[in-house]
Design an enzyme around this catalytic site. Structure first.
Site, PDB file in Angstrom:
ATOM      1  N   ARG A  79     -10.055  -6.633  -1.978  1.00 49.86           N
ATOM      2  CA  ARG A  79      -9.271  -6.466  -0.754  1.00 49.86           C
ATOM      3  C   ARG A  79      -9.075  -7.760   0.028  1.00 49.86           C
ATOM      4  O   ARG A  79      -7.961  -8.066   0.474  1.00 49.86           O
ATOM      5  CB  ARG A  79      -9.981  -5.438   0.137  1.00 49.86           C
ATOM      6  CG  ARG A  79      -9.223  -5.033   1.386  1.00 49.86           C
ATOM      7  CD  ARG A  79     -10.122  -4.238   2.331  1.00 49.86           C
ATOM      8  NE  ARG A  79     -10.879  -3.221   1.638  1.00 49.86           N
ATOM      9  CZ  ARG A  79     -10.463  -1.962   1.460  1.00 49.86           C
ATOM     10  NH1 ARG A  79      -9.305  -1.579   1.948  1.00 49.86           N
ATOM     11  NH2 ARG A  79     -11.207  -1.093   0.807  1.00 49.86           N
ATOM     12  N   CYS A 103       6.206  16.369   0.020  1.00 47.48           N
ATOM     13  CA  CYS A 103       5.928  17.682   0.596  1.00 47.48           C
ATOM     14  C   CYS A 103       4.440  17.917   0.776  1.00 47.48           C
ATOM     15  O   CYS A 103       3.823  18.704   0.060  1.00 47.48           O
ATOM     16  CB  CYS A 103       6.567  18.765  -0.265  1.00 47.48           C
ATOM     17  SG  CYS A 103       8.346  18.586  -0.256  1.00 47.48           S
TER      18      CYS A 103
END
Ligand SMILES: *Cc1c(COP(=O)(O)O)cnc(C)c1O
Length: 407
Positions: free
Chosen positions: A267, A334
Site C-alpha cells: 500500500r 445493484c
C-alpha cells in the site's frame, strides 16, 4: 496529460497511476533502510500490473507473492527476479510450490506444519533445495480494520511464536529444506510505528534463540503494512511516517548481527500513486438524501464496501463558486453496499462531470471483479508527459470467451 484529457481519450471509469510517485515511494524505503543490508520486497497483491512490477524490478526491488499466479507475473517481467521473491500465504498448493521451487525463489514463508511437510515432499521430489522462513505470529495488537489485522494469535496467519523453535527443529529433519529466516506480518494500513517495533523485537529475540539452536538464520522479514492517510492526501507526510517506522525496525535489527532485513510494502508504495476517474451519470434525490451516481462501481473499487474505507473524492475540473452539496457517491451496481462515499460534501457536481477517487492505487484493480457483468476499467500509467495504457479496458468478448457448455 491532464485527467480530463485522459478520460476523454480512454473513457471512464479509468485507473490512472503516476510512475514518478511509485518510484519516489520506493526510493523512500531504500533510503530509510540504507544503513542495513536489506531487500524491499514489493507486495504484488496491492497492485499486480506488469508495468508496475517492471518499474520496481528496474530499481532492484524484491517481490512478496501470495500465489503461483503472482509468481508468474514476476517471472513474466524478469525471469532473473526469482532470486528476489518471497512466497507468503496460508494455502500454498503443491503446483504452486513446484513452480516456485523450479524458479528458485529466495524464501518460502511457511505458515503451518502441514505446509512444511508438503514443501519438504515437493522439494525432495524435484531435488530442489528450499530456503524456509517460518511466518510467526507475534501476538501483537495493531489498530486497523479487523479484516486486515493479522498479528494476533486468533488470526489464521503464521504459527504461534511460542511454538516456533519446535517447528524449526522439524525443518532440520528434511534434507532439502534449510531454515534461513523468520518472517512476520502484523497487518495492513497500520499508522502507528510501535506495533512494528514490538513485533520486530520479538522476531529479533527468536532469531538469537534459533541461532543458538544451530540454525543458520540469514534474514529477518518484518512484513508490510505501513499505512497511509486516506483522509488528507495532500498533507500526508510520507517521509516522516517512514522515518518513524524505519527507526522502530532498525532498532530491532541492530540487535541481530549479520542479518539481511526484508520488508514487504504494498500500500505505502502504490496507494497514493493512483486515482480512479469516473463520470457522473445522474444526480438524484430520495427524500432528503442526495445521490451522485457515477459510472464506476464497487466491482472496480471495493474498499469502501469491504473495509468501510474512506477515499477522498475531488472534481477533476472544479466549478468555482458552485453550490456545495452533501451526497452519497454511488455506483450502478445493484447492491446498497455499492458506494464510494456517504454524506460527503462535494463542490457543485453536475451530470457529465468527472470525479477522481483518490488513493486508489492499492487494492483497487487487484480486488476488482466482473460483478454485474461489468468489464474492468482500463489502466493508464503517466510518466512525465507520457501516458501509456498498461491494461486495456476489458470487453464483453473477454468475459464471454471463457464460458462454454450452454449451447
Ligand atoms: C498484504 C501483505 C503485505 C502488504 O501489505 P501492505 O499493507 O499493502 O503493505 C505484505 N506481506 C504480506 C505477507 C501480506 O499478506
Amino acid at each position: 496529460m491532464a485527467l480530463d484529457a485522459l478520460a476523454r481519450k480512454y473513457g471512464t471509469p479509468l485507473y490512472v497511476y503516476s510512475a514518478t510517485h511509485i518510484q519516489e515511494r520506493f526510493d523512500l524505503y531504500e533510503r530509510a533502510f540504507a544503513a542495513a543490508p536489506h531487500l524491499i520486497c514489493y507486495a504484488v497483491k496491492a497492485n499486480s500490473a506488469l508495468a508496475i512490477l517492471a518499474l520496481l524490478d528496474k530499481r532492484g526491488a524484491g517481490f512478496d507473492i501470495v500465489s503461483g499466479g503472482e509468481l508468474e507475473r514476476v517471472l513474466t517481467v524478469n525471469p532473473q527476479a526469482a532470486g528476489r521473491v518471497v512466497f507468503s500465504g496460508v494455502g500454498k498448493t503443491a503446483p504452486e510450490m513446484d513452480l516456485a521451487l523450479r524458479a528458485g525463489i529466495l524464501s518460502f514463508h511457511v505458515e503451518s506444519e502441514g505446509e512444511l511437510e508438503l514443501l519438504a515432499e515437493r522439494a525432495a521430489k524435484l531435488r530442489k533445495r528450499a530456503a524456509v522462513s517460518m511466518r510467526v505470529n507475534p501476538d501483537v495488537f495493531a489498530e486497523t480494520h479487523p479484516y486486515i489485522s493479522t498479528g494476533l494469535r486468533e488470526h489464521k496467519f503464521g504459527i504461534d511464536i511460542a511454538r516456533a523453535r519446535r517447528v524449526y527443529r522439524k525443518v532440520k529433519e528434511h534434507n532439502w529444506l534449510e531454515a534461513r529466516g523468520v518472517s512476520v506480518h502484523i497487518g495492513s494500513q497500520i499508522r502507528a510505528a510501535e506495533p512494528f517495533g514490538a513485533a520486530a523485537e520479538r522476531v529479533a529475540a527468536l532469531i538469537a534463540q534459533l541461532r543458538r539452536d544451530g540454525h543458520a538464520i540469514t534474514h529477518m522479514d518484518l512484513g508490510g503494512g505501513l499505512g497511509i492517510d486516506y483522509g488528507a492526501a495532500t498533507e500526508f507526510d510520507a517521509a516522516a511516517q517512514m522515518e518513524r517506522y524505519a527507526q522502530q525496525l532498525l532498532q530491532a535489527v541492530s540487535k541481530v548481527p549479520d542479518i539481511t532485513l526484508l520488508v514487504e510494502p504494498g500500500r505505502f508504495v502504490v496507494a497514493q500513486a493512483g486515482a480512479l476517474v469516473t463520470r457522473v451519470l445522474y444526480r438524484k434525490k430520495n427524500g432528503e438524501k442526495n445521490f451522485v451516481i457515477v459510472d464506476a462501481g464497487m466491482n472496480d473499487l471495493i474498499r469502501p464496501a469491504l473495509y468501510q474505507a474512506h477515499h477522498e473524492i475531488v472534481a477533476v475540473t472544479p466549478r468555482r463558486g458552485a453550490k456545495k452539496v452533501v451526497a452519497d457517491v454511488v455506483g450502478p451496481v445493484c447492491e446498497t453496499g455499492d458506494f464510494f462515499a456517504r454524506d460527503r460534501e462535494l463542490e457543485g457536481v453536475r451530470e457529465g462531470d468527472l470525479l477522481a477517487i483518490l488513493d486508489a492505487g492499492a487494492y483497487g484493480v487487484s480486488l476488482s471483479s466482473n460483478y454485474n457483468s461489468r468489464p474492468r476499467p482500463a489502466e493508464v500509467m503517466v510518466s512525465g508527459k507520457r501516458a501509456l495504457v498498461i491494461r486495456r479496458r476489458e470487453t464483453m468478448q473477454d468475459l464471454l470467451a471463457v464460458e462454454q457448455g450452454w449451447k
